[in-house]
Motif scaffolding. Structure first.
Motif, short mmCIF file in Angstrom:
data_model
loop_
_atom_site.label_atom_id
_atom_site.label_comp_id
_atom_site.label_asym_id
_atom_site.label_seq_id
_atom_site.Cartn_x
_atom_site.Cartn_y
_atom_site.Cartn_z
N PRO A 51 -12.82 -6.79 -6.33
CA PRO A 51 -11.92 -6.01 -7.19
C PRO A 51 -12.35 -6.11 -8.64
O PRO A 51 -12.72 -7.17 -9.13
N SER A 52 -12.32 -4.97 -9.32
CA SER A 52 -12.68 -4.93 -10.74
C SER A 52 -11.83 -3.91 -11.45
O SER A 52 -11.18 -3.08 -10.81
N TYR A 112 -19.74 -6.89 -8.10
CA TYR A 112 -18.61 -6.79 -9.02
C TYR A 112 -19.03 -5.77 -10.07
O TYR A 112 -19.95 -6.02 -10.86
#
Length: 125
Positions: free
Chosen positions: A114-115, A88
Motif C-alpha cells: 500500500p502506498s 512500493y
C-alpha cells in the motif's frame, strides 16, 4: 511470502529508503527463518575503503554497463532472476513505477505494498 509461498531467496537494491527498510526487515526475519537468504544487488562497484557486504552481488552485465544505465540494468537483472516482485510505488512515474511495468510485461507476479498513490493514477501502473 516466506510461509505461504515458500520464498527463501530475496534480491534487493541499495538505493533509497525502501531498500534500506527491506534490508532491515530481511536481517530481522533471518533470525526467525534461518533458511532465507538475501542478496543486495549492486549497480556500481563499492567505493574503495567501504566494507563490502558479504550479501552483495554485482552482476557482470551490470558491471559492464555504462554508469548512466547501471541502475536500470541492475533492475532488469533482478526482474529476470525473480519469481515475485514486491514493490512500493509512491508515484505513477519514475523508477519504481517503471520497474513494476517491466516486471508485469515479463509476466512476473507483483505484490504492491500500500502506498499513497492517487487511485486515479494507479491504473497506469
Amino acid at each position: 511470502m516466506i510461509e505461504t509461498k515458500h520464498v527463501s531467496d530475496f534480491y534487493l537494491g541499495n538505493h533509497g529508503n525502501f531498500d534500506c527498510l527491506v534490508l532491515s526487515v530481511l536481517q530481522e526475519l533471518s533470525d526467525c527463518y534461518p533458511h532465507i537468504r538475501y542478496t543486495i544487488v549492486l549497480a556500481y562497484l563499492p567505493t574503495p575503503g567501504k566494507n563490502f557486504d558479504p550479501h552483495s552481488l554485482l552482476p557482470e552485465e551490470v558491471e559492464k554497463s555504462p554508469p548512466r544505465f547501471a541502475v536500470c540494468q541492475r533492475n532488469r537483472w533482478m526482474i529476470e532472476h525473480a519469481d515475485w516482485i514486491v514493490a512500493y510505488v509512491v508515484h505513477s512515474w519514475g523508477g519504481a513505477a517503471q520497474f513494476v511495468r517491466v516486471a508485469r510485461r515479463k509476466g512476473k507476479s507483483v505484490l504492491m505494498l500500500p502506498s499513497p498513490v492517487d487511485p486515479r493514477r494507479a491504473g497506469a501502473l
